[in-house]
Design an enzyme around this catalytic site. Structure first.
Site, PDB file in Angstrom:
ATOM      1  CD  GLN A  67       1.202   2.234   6.291  1.00  0.00           C
ATOM      2  OE1 GLN A  67       1.943   2.428   7.254  1.00  0.00           O
ATOM      3  NE2 GLN A  67       0.344   1.241   6.262  1.00  0.00           N
ATOM      4  CG  HIS A 114      -5.791   8.458   7.587  1.00  0.00           C
ATOM      5  ND1 HIS A 114      -4.483   8.095   7.870  1.00  0.00           N
ATOM      6  CD2 HIS A 114      -6.151   7.736   6.477  1.00  0.00           C
ATOM      7  CE1 HIS A 114      -4.075   7.215   6.961  1.00  0.00           C
ATOM      8  NE2 HIS A 114      -5.056   6.977   6.125  1.00  0.00           N
ATOM      9  NE  ARG A 153      -5.905   0.901   9.821  1.00  0.00           N
ATOM     10  CZ  ARG A 153      -5.532   1.119   8.552  1.00  0.00           C
ATOM     11  NH1 ARG A 153      -4.284   1.481   8.283  1.00  0.00           N
ATOM     12  NH2 ARG A 153      -6.396   0.967   7.581  1.00  0.00           N
ATOM     13  CG  HIS A 211      -3.690   8.822   1.713  1.00  0.00           C
ATOM     14  ND1 HIS A 211      -3.938   8.066   0.594  1.00  0.00           N
ATOM     15  CD2 HIS A 211      -3.787   7.968   2.758  1.00  0.00           C
ATOM     16  CE1 HIS A 211      -4.201   6.819   0.955  1.00  0.00           C
ATOM     17  NE2 HIS A 211      -4.106   6.730   2.263  1.00  0.00           N
ATOM     18  CB  ILE A 212      -0.259  11.930  -3.421  1.00  0.00           C
ATOM     19  CG1 ILE A 212      -0.243  13.349  -2.834  1.00  0.00           C
ATOM     20  CG2 ILE A 212      -0.363  11.989  -4.944  1.00  0.00           C
ATOM     21  CD1 ILE A 212       0.975  14.157  -3.243  1.00  0.00           C
ATOM     22  CE1 TYR A 213      -5.856   5.484  -2.970  1.00  0.00           C
ATOM     23  CE2 TYR A 213      -5.607   7.610  -1.877  1.00  0.00           C
ATOM     24  CZ  TYR A 213      -6.090   6.316  -1.881  1.00  0.00           C
ATOM     25  OH  TYR A 213      -6.817   5.842  -0.813  1.00  0.00           O
ATOM     26  CG  ASP A 269      -2.470  -0.461   4.297  1.00  0.00           C
ATOM     27  OD1 ASP A 269      -1.679   0.478   4.532  1.00  0.00           O
ATOM     28  OD2 ASP A 269      -3.693  -0.389   4.550  1.00  0.00           O
ATOM     29  CD  GLU A 313      -0.316   6.720   3.448  1.00  0.00           C
ATOM     30  OE1 GLU A 313      -0.818   7.030   4.556  1.00  0.00           O
ATOM     31  OE2 GLU A 313      -0.649   5.692   2.815  1.00  0.00           O
TER      32      GLU A 313
END
Length: 357
Positions: free
Chosen positions: A295, A117, A92, A190-192, A256, A322
């Site tokens: 992150q 992002h 952000r 940003h892999i989940y 987060d 992240e």
């Protein structure tokens, strides 16, 4: 005759320009696999996105441990950022603006009055060019971000390489070179992740260790306050491994937050940042990085998202790690600077190591 020739040349120029734009707009989107033994990774050049990571469990059973969509169409204008490369500045930026060398730059607003992002069309929503691809080794993707794109100054040349290293290790190298103006750069992936498999439910039972003793606390809109505070005695303390769900009820809405990594060597070397373990499968993932921050996100904003094989991902169905610079660094002089000047090279290097026991 001269006027006629000039007119013909003009028409040819306009036609060529239109054809260039059409070709650029319809540049092919493909899927590319990296594979060595039982370990495989699928990547698309749309957003330089990781589509799947397939690894064995303790019994040799293969599972896809990455959340995503069942088709490429799902990734277009996707608000979850599944598997994508984020930029030009990940995370952000407060108030959707920043000041650099006396000039204020205004960015798109896409997150409660802030920029998230990279803006409304960041690096996750562009088609990257495939520069090099060897199936059992690596793929390199490139993107040219033009001066003024999403409000950011200067032309920026970006390269991303995914590579298989040794046995069951995935390397990721992100590089960026400003060509003519200083500019902020903070790339991230940003892999989940769900080490039980993408269809296995929530990640509360995953055991995690984060090698960081401080965080950058945030306000209600997830903007850093500018403080750097210790995690001792808080639900953010993962210096010793514990399950993600063990202190979830002490948080308003999951994790987060940016962790300040405890670096053990020079910045150019990689430091172990995180270890994640899932008991049922026996899968373990280690993350190594050269970045100052990490992150940790527990997919708090997933909302019955229909993913691969039609499976519905609910909140907290995955975790993201992240590796990055600190969020909103452009507005906090006490944070590590993300400004990169022409002649300098930004590098973000990560290695994921998978084992099972």
């Amino acid at each position: 005759m001269a006027k006629s020739s000039s007119l013909c040349l003009f028409v040819l120029f306009v036609s060529a320009f239109a054809l260039f734009n059409v070709c650029k707009a319809t540049e092919k989107i493909g899927i590319y696999e990296l594979k060595k033994g039982d370990f495989s990774v699928k990547i698309t050049n749309y957003g330089a996105t990781v589509l799947s990571v397939i690894v064995p469990d303790r019994n040799g059973k293969l599972d896809d441990v990455v959340l995503g969509f069942g088709s490429l169409d799902g990734y277009k204008n996707d608000s979850t950022y599944f598997g994508a490369i984020l930029g030009r500045v990940a995370n952000r930026i407060a108030g959707a603006h920043f000041k650099l060398n006396g000039k204020t730059y205004h960015l798109p607003v896409n997150d409660h009055g802030n920029t998230l992002h990279g803006g409304t069309r960041g690096f996750s929503d562009v088609i990257w060019t495939v520069k090099n691809y060897v199936k059992n080794s690596h793929i390199t993707l490139s993107y040219h971000s033009h001066d003024g794109e999403q409000g950011f100054p200067g032309d920026l040349s970006v390269m991303v390489t995914y590579m298989i290293i040794g046995k069951n290790k995935l390397g990721l190298k992100m590089e960026a070179k400003p060509l003519n103006k200083p500019t902020p750069v903070n790339l991230a992936t940003h892999i989940y992740w769900n080490l039980g498999g993408h269809k296995s439910g929530n990640i509360f039972s995953h055991r995690i260790q984060l090698l960081a003793s401080k965080i950058t606390p945030v306000d209600a809109k997830l903007i850093p306050t500018g403080e750097i505070t210790p995690i001792n005695g808080t639900p953010y303390d993962f210096l010793e491994p514990r399950t993600i769900g063990s202190k979830f009820n002490e948080l308003p809405d999951g994790y987060d937050i940016n962790y300040v990594l405890d670096r053990t060597g020079e910045v150019k070397h990689l430091t172990k940042a995180a270890v994640v373990y899932e008991d049922k499968s026996g899968r373990k993932m280690e993350l190594w990085t050269n970045q100052p921050g990490l992150q940790f996100y527990t997919s708090n904003m997933l909302n019955d998202t229909v993913g691969k094989e039609g499976f519905v991902y609910k909140r907290h169905a995955a975790l993201s790690l992240e590796a990055q610079g600190f969020p909103d660094s452009v507005n906090h002089p006490n944070f590590p600077s993300q400004i990169v000047n022409p002649g300098e090279i930004y590098r973000n290097v990560m290695v994921y190591r998978f084992t099972a026991h």
